[in-house]
Design a protein around this motif. Structure first.
Motif, mmCIF file in Angstrom:
data_model
loop_
_atom_site.group_PDB
_atom_site.id
_atom_site.type_symbol
_atom_site.label_atom_id
_atom_site.label_comp_id
_atom_site.label_asym_id
_atom_site.label_seq_id
_atom_site.Cartn_x
_atom_site.Cartn_y
_atom_site.Cartn_z
ATOM 1 N N SER A 7 -15.319 -15.014 14.254
ATOM 2 C CA SER A 7 -15.276 -13.796 15.049
ATOM 3 C C SER A 7 -14.380 -12.754 14.386
ATOM 4 C CB SER A 7 -14.787 -14.096 16.467
ATOM 5 O OG SER A 7 -14.691 -12.909 17.224
ATOM 6 N N PHE A 8 -13.225 -13.176 13.890
ATOM 7 C CA PHE A 8 -12.329 -12.265 13.168
ATOM 8 C C PHE A 8 -13.043 -11.693 11.940
ATOM 9 C CE2 PHE A 8 -8.180 -14.543 14.619
ATOM 10 C CZ PHE A 8 -8.391 -14.075 15.900
ATOM 11 N N PHE A 9 -13.746 -12.549 11.222
ATOM 12 C CA PHE A 9 -14.414 -12.130 9.994
ATOM 13 C C PHE A 9 -15.505 -11.097 10.280
ATOM 14 C CE2 PHE A 9 -17.942 -12.764 6.957
ATOM 15 C CZ PHE A 9 -17.301 -12.368 5.791
ATOM 16 N N VAL A 10 -16.319 -11.335 11.309
ATOM 17 C CA VAL A 10 -17.378 -10.389 11.674
ATOM 18 C C VAL A 10 -16.768 -9.052 12.092
ATOM 19 C CG1 VAL A 10 -19.208 -9.907 13.353
ATOM 20 C CG2 VAL A 10 -19.067 -12.159 12.264
ATOM 21 N N GLU A 15 -15.378 -3.301 11.083
ATOM 22 C CA GLU A 15 -14.359 -2.247 11.067
ATOM 23 C C GLU A 15 -14.002 -1.803 9.650
ATOM 24 O OE1 GLU A 15 -13.261 -0.734 13.681
ATOM 25 O OE2 GLU A 15 -14.240 -2.046 15.146
ATOM 26 N N GLN A 16 -14.154 -2.710 8.675
ATOM 27 C CA GLN A 16 -13.814 -2.432 7.278
ATOM 28 C C GLN A 16 -12.374 -1.943 7.113
ATOM 29 O OE1 GLN A 16 -16.795 -0.059 5.310
ATOM 30 N NE2 GLN A 16 -18.473 -1.368 5.976
ATOM 31 N N HIS A 17 -11.513 -2.524 7.912
ATOM 32 C CA HIS A 17 -10.092 -2.143 7.883
ATOM 33 C C HIS A 17 -9.311 -3.235 8.606
ATOM 34 C CE1 HIS A 17 -6.422 0.174 8.755
ATOM 35 N NE2 HIS A 17 -6.804 0.981 7.770
ATOM 36 N N PHE A 18 -8.302 -3.807 7.939
ATOM 37 C CA PHE A 18 -7.589 -4.941 8.513
ATOM 38 C C PHE A 18 -6.863 -4.570 9.805
ATOM 39 C CE2 PHE A 18 -8.179 -6.818 4.315
ATOM 40 C CZ PHE A 18 -8.377 -8.147 4.620
ATOM 41 N N ALA A 19 -6.193 -3.438 9.830
ATOM 42 C CA ALA A 19 -5.430 -3.067 11.026
ATOM 43 C C ALA A 19 -6.350 -2.803 12.211
ATOM 44 C CB ALA A 19 -4.558 -1.839 10.731
ATOM 45 N N ARG A 20 -7.444 -2.077 11.982
ATOM 46 C CA ARG A 20 -8.385 -1.799 13.084
ATOM 47 C C ARG A 20 -9.040 -3.085 13.570
ATOM 48 N NH1 ARG A 20 -10.085 2.720 9.873
ATOM 49 N NH2 ARG A 20 -11.986 1.578 9.305
ATOM 50 N N ALA A 21 -9.378 -3.973 12.645
ATOM 51 C CA ALA A 21 -9.994 -5.242 13.040
ATOM 52 C C ALA A 21 -9.025 -6.081 13.868
ATOM 53 C CB ALA A 21 -10.436 -6.018 11.803
ATOM 54 N N THR A 28 -2.299 -9.855 15.796
ATOM 55 C CA THR A 28 -1.557 -9.138 14.766
ATOM 56 C C THR A 28 -2.360 -9.139 13.464
ATOM 57 O OG1 THR A 28 -0.398 -11.110 13.989
ATOM 58 C CG2 THR A 28 0.621 -9.874 15.805
ATOM 59 N N GLN A 29 -2.027 -8.197 12.592
ATOM 60 C CA GLN A 29 -2.731 -8.129 11.322
ATOM 61 C C GLN A 29 -2.475 -9.383 10.484
ATOM 62 O OE1 GLN A 29 -2.434 -4.349 9.349
ATOM 63 N NE2 GLN A 29 -3.016 -5.178 7.349
ATOM 64 N N SER A 30 -1.274 -9.931 10.578
ATOM 65 C CA SER A 30 -0.970 -11.144 9.817
ATOM 66 C C SER A 30 -1.785 -12.333 10.319
ATOM 67 C CB SER A 30 0.528 -11.458 9.895
ATOM 68 O OG SER A 30 0.925 -11.666 11.245
ATOM 69 N N ARG A 53 -5.613 -3.090 0.539
ATOM 70 C CA ARG A 53 -6.447 -2.762 1.712
ATOM 71 C C ARG A 53 -7.819 -3.408 1.546
ATOM 72 N NH1 ARG A 53 -9.918 1.406 0.319
ATOM 73 N NH2 ARG A 53 -9.464 2.443 -1.671
ATOM 74 N N PHE A 54 -8.623 -3.292 2.588
ATOM 75 C CA PHE A 54 -9.982 -3.828 2.559
ATOM 76 C C PHE A 54 -10.859 -2.981 1.639
ATOM 77 C CE2 PHE A 54 -14.356 -3.925 4.059
ATOM 78 C CZ PHE A 54 -14.599 -5.276 4.241
ATOM 79 N N ILE A 55 -11.527 -3.628 0.669
ATOM 80 C CA ILE A 55 -12.430 -2.927 -0.242
ATOM 81 C C ILE A 55 -13.883 -3.177 0.141
ATOM 82 C CG2 ILE A 55 -13.155 -2.629 -2.650
ATOM 83 C CD1 ILE A 55 -10.309 -1.682 -2.058
#
Length: 307
Positions: A7-10, A15-21, A28-30, A53-55
């Motif tokens: 679910s996190f991965f999807v 979102e293509q962004h760790f913080a937004r996801a 938390t982002q960690s 960042r997410f590429i």
């Protein structure tokens, strides 16, 4: 744990962004980053291209995304199915509907709600191509679209009714007193039609071409609301499905006249993913359809509106 990580991965892929996801997952982002790393360790492949960042996703990540969506859909379906055995069907039925079929969608959803009063319904106006994408990505349970023209792939088809066409215009239009209008006459009017990214418009264009006619609308819109907004202005007319007579019939300043020479009929129906078993919402909807005669219901509503 695997389901949670998927679910996190999807969500990250969306979102293509760790913080937004992380925010979307309410972690938390960690925590989200650790879950993605755990997936990569378990599968022994890199899934995400990243530096600070997410590429993007790797080739393996793209493959996992398709599997993850299916696994999560099946997991949710399993929970809904087991819960439904105890308390009745709940949750949300997500429907994609082509704009031309919006005039008939109420006949379908009313019957579904009568059978499953605890369920919610979410309707999205989508092109037929977007319905295909929505079914493939498990974003919708079913679609209402054309069955024979530009048919979708990898779907089950349930015919519901046949669409035919009428010319809609203001009550002061020069053709408003007519009982019937030919396609040749309609093509010569000041038209407002759907844009050609919509299948309904492509059907009309192909039909006109088969009659050696060309439709040249003055105004185009990807929404029938945009089309109908012009019918009371100047001398606009529009070619719309007969189900719009049910929606707008009886409005004093609008007139809707049958198009003839020829009377063209186009099959409209429900499309579901060609999977077994079907998700509970899709399966419940298909059972409702088997017991419903929408062709007669739509025709009866049109007749009442024409009085």
């Amino acid at each position: 744990m695997l389901v949670r990580h998927l679910s996190f991965f999807v969500t990250l892929a969306r979102e293509q962004h760790f913080a937004r996801a992380a925010e979307a997952c309410n972690v938390t982002q960690s925590t989200l980053s650790a879950a993605i790393r755990k997936l990569e360790e378990d599968l022994q492949v890199a899934l995400v291209v990243r530096n600070q960042r997410f590429i993007g996703l790797t080739v393996e990540g793209d493959h996992l995304l398709a599997w993850a969506r299916q696994i999560l859909t099946d997991y949710d379906s399993l929970r809904e199915d087991l819960s439904g055995l105890r308390t009745g069907l709940k949750g949300t039925l997500r429907l994609g509907v082509v704009p031309a079929a919006m005039g008939a969608i109420g006949f379908l959803t009313t019957r579904f709600r009568q059978a499953h009063p605890e369920a919610l319904i979410e309707i999205r106006s989508l092109s037929s191509r977007d319905i295909q994408k929505g079914l493939d990505c498990f974003e919708i349970e079913a679609g209402l679209t054309y069955l024979e023209n530009e048919p979708l792939e990898r779907v089950r088809r349930l015919p519901l009714y046949h669409e035919h066409y009428i010319l809609a215009m203001g009550a002061n239009h020069v053709l408003a007193a007519r009982s019937r209008v030919s396609w040749a006459e309609a093509a010569g009017q000041r038209l407002c039609l759907l844009s050609d990214d919509m299948q309904n418009r492509r059907i009309l264009d192909n039909l006109a071409a088969s009659l050696s006619l060309t439709l040249r609308p003055v105004v185009v819109s990807n929404s029938f609301l945009g089309v109908c907004a012009h019918l009371r202005q100047e001398d606009f007319a529009s070619i719309v499905p007969h189900t719009f007579r049910h929606l707008f019939g009886g409005t004093p300043d609008l007139v809707m006249i049958d198009l003839v020479e020829p009377v063209h009929r186009q099959a409209v129906g429900l499309v579901l993913s060609d999977r077994d078993p079907l998700p509970p919402m899709a399966a419940a909807l298909s059972r409702v359809i088997l017991d419903a005669d929408l062709e007669s219901a739509v025709s009866a509503a049109e007749a009442r509106a024409a009085l």
